[in-house]
Write a protein that holds these residues in place. Sequence first.
Motif, short mmCIF file in Angstrom:
data_model
loop_
_atom_site.label_atom_id
_atom_site.label_comp_id
_atom_site.label_asym_id
_atom_site.label_seq_id
_atom_site.Cartn_x
_atom_site.Cartn_y
_atom_site.Cartn_z
N GLY A 193 0.82 -1.20 0.00
CA GLY A 193 0.00 0.00 0.00
C GLY A 193 0.85 1.24 0.00
N TYR A 194 0.62 2.10 0.98
CA TYR A 194 1.37 3.35 1.05
C TYR A 194 2.87 3.04 1.09
N SER A 195 3.66 3.58 0.20
CA SER A 195 3.23 4.64 -0.70
C SER A 195 3.37 4.25 -2.17
N GLN A 196 3.73 3.02 -2.46
CA GLN A 196 4.07 2.69 -3.85
C GLN A 196 3.03 1.80 -4.53
N ASN A 197 2.16 1.16 -3.77
CA ASN A 197 1.06 0.36 -4.34
C ASN A 197 1.56 -0.69 -5.33
N GLN A 198 2.65 -1.37 -4.99
CA GLN A 198 3.26 -2.29 -5.92
C GLN A 198 3.05 -3.75 -5.50
N ILE A 199 3.41 -4.65 -6.38
CA ILE A 199 3.42 -6.09 -6.12
C ILE A 199 4.86 -6.55 -6.33
N MET A 255 -4.23 2.52 -6.22
CA MET A 255 -4.46 2.61 -4.78
C MET A 255 -3.88 1.38 -4.10
N ARG A 256 -3.98 1.32 -2.79
CA ARG A 256 -3.37 0.23 -2.03
C ARG A 256 -3.84 -1.14 -2.54
N VAL A 257 -2.88 -2.05 -2.69
CA VAL A 257 -3.20 -3.41 -3.15
C VAL A 257 -3.55 -4.24 -1.90
N LEU A 258 -4.83 -4.18 -1.51
CA LEU A 258 -5.26 -4.72 -0.23
C LEU A 258 -5.63 -6.19 -0.28
N TYR A 259 -5.88 -6.74 -1.47
CA TYR A 259 -6.41 -8.09 -1.56
C TYR A 259 -5.55 -8.93 -2.51
N LEU A 260 -5.39 -10.19 -2.15
CA LEU A 260 -4.53 -11.10 -2.91
C LEU A 260 -5.07 -12.52 -2.80
N ALA A 261 -5.11 -13.22 -3.92
CA ALA A 261 -5.47 -14.64 -3.94
C ALA A 261 -4.70 -15.32 -5.06
N MET A 262 -4.52 -16.65 -4.94
CA MET A 262 -3.74 -17.41 -5.90
C MET A 262 -4.59 -18.48 -6.56
N SER A 263 -4.32 -18.73 -7.84
CA SER A 263 -5.07 -19.72 -8.61
C SER A 263 -4.74 -21.12 -8.12
N PRO A 264 -5.58 -22.11 -8.41
CA PRO A 264 -5.32 -23.48 -7.95
C PRO A 264 -4.03 -24.08 -8.49
N ASP A 265 -3.64 -23.70 -9.70
CA ASP A 265 -2.39 -24.26 -10.25
C ASP A 265 -1.15 -23.52 -9.75
N GLY A 316 -8.43 -0.49 -3.88
CA GLY A 316 -9.49 0.50 -3.77
C GLY A 316 -9.78 1.23 -5.05
N ASP A 317 -8.96 1.01 -6.09
CA ASP A 317 -9.27 1.59 -7.39
C ASP A 317 -10.37 0.82 -8.12
N GLU A 318 -10.96 -0.17 -7.41
CA GLU A 318 -12.10 -0.95 -7.89
C GLU A 318 -11.77 -1.77 -9.13
N THR A 319 -10.57 -2.34 -9.13
CA THR A 319 -10.18 -3.26 -10.20
C THR A 319 -9.59 -4.52 -9.59
N LEU A 320 -9.77 -5.62 -10.30
CA LEU A 320 -9.09 -6.89 -10.01
C LEU A 320 -8.16 -7.17 -11.18
N ARG A 321 -6.91 -7.41 -10.87
CA ARG A 321 -5.90 -7.62 -11.92
C ARG A 321 -5.28 -9.00 -11.75
N PHE A 322 -5.16 -9.71 -12.87
CA PHE A 322 -4.62 -11.07 -12.89
C PHE A 322 -3.21 -11.03 -13.45
N TRP A 323 -2.27 -11.59 -12.70
CA TRP A 323 -0.86 -11.57 -13.07
C TRP A 323 -0.36 -13.01 -13.14
N ASN A 324 0.31 -13.31 -14.23
CA ASN A 324 0.90 -14.64 -14.40
C ASN A 324 2.37 -14.55 -13.98
#
Length: 479
Positions: free
Chosen positions: A402-408, A427-437, A446-454
Amino acid sequence: MESPQAKKSGLNLPAGMSGTSLRLDTFSASPSIRGISNVSSPSKSSSSTCSDRFIPCRSSSRLHTFGLIEKPSPAKEGSNEAYSRLLKSELFGSDFASPSSSLAGPGSPMTSPSKNMLRFKTDHSGPSSPFSPSVLGHRTDFSSDSPTPPKPPRKVPKTPHKILDAPSLQDDFYLNLVDWSSQNVLAVALGTCVYLWSAANSKVTKLCDLGPHDGVCSVQWTREGSFISIGTNVGQVQIWDGAKCKKVRTMGGHQTRTGVLAWNSRILASGSRDRNILQHDMRVPSDFIGKLVGHKSEVCGLKWSCDDRELASGGNDNQLLVWNQHSQQPALRLTEHTAAVKAIAWSPHQSGLLASGGGTADRCIRFWNTSNGHQLNFVDTGSQVCNLAWSKNVNEIVSTHGYSQNQIMVWKYPSLAKVATLTGHSMRVLYLAMSPDGQTIVTGAGDETLRFWNIFPSMKTPAPVKDTGLWSLGRTQIR
């Protein structure tokens, strides 16, 4: 006018000089002189003129008898010899600097029995770099066997391959509103509703709506992926059948919002703002079977170990507690963090290895040995640590900030070298989940987006992941 004597001798003499003033003494030819004296004389023509230049015939010359081969002087030994060879390599090419090359062929008159003055020969046995051992010679401080080059770092795509709009996704550090089931279904809480998104066909299903007087504070799938638990703003824990979209049970016990949930194989642990942790068992009729009291502020992080023997909890009191099955008191109380501990992850590769991350005032990821409570290592990430997840495919861990860089960020363990830094959320990356594989993560903000990263390789083939994911790049809406 030339004198008759000058014409007779065939020499061009200056005016006033007679031929008698020139005298040629005869010497017995030495062996060295004989080697270069076999030169044809000019024709004795009265009209020819003699030149004052002497051009020897190289084919009959024995230059090695003059000592013209290269001999290292005392001033050019040691490091100067290496410098000289490097300089020759830069000026004339690496083949010139090689001690085994020759400018002329083996039968050339410029070769010597011991060492050639100049060498020209293609060396097929060594590298062409001027810093290779063939150029530097057989110095004792340079090894002829070059070490194996380091493995290049794994490439991670810098952009998400899928983006979902998630309107009303709350910007609250203490909530846990996204989870991915083992059956490849993503659960997302938006406002008072919970939606299910199938990763197989992108189908969106509305699971429930808690109404205007309640709200969703946490979601968590069972390990089998059939049932989902929902923590509410009024302190309830609801169990829903994900396939039938039907509520199975409601359990109470908390006085206020239930912000975090964690399943093991049969027990559901819930953490609340009331500072308590409750243990629920679906097989018994009571609301809860155990109560763990140890935090002095809201419980915001909960994770069971992979063997179900230990439960780690983090709170807004900056404490990380570790509980076991043998006591209602914490087995470990770790207080090195200086901010709220929400991010918790157990290593699937090493028993008893726990990672935890601190909030804005702490910014550190710390690694613990829960068998003795010792801190193994830590890294200052430079920003608030919101989530941690350990890859089951490789020994790496991903953190969201989150503060201040909002990175992964993706880290290697145990070296803690950065594998990748991903940005995209505003905005802050507050939520994280991983795929079954274990290859893809989804992040929410909080920017109201879900982003999928491989970001992780597959379990069987740890090859660099490609920039194409399970879905084509695009942006759709989850509801």
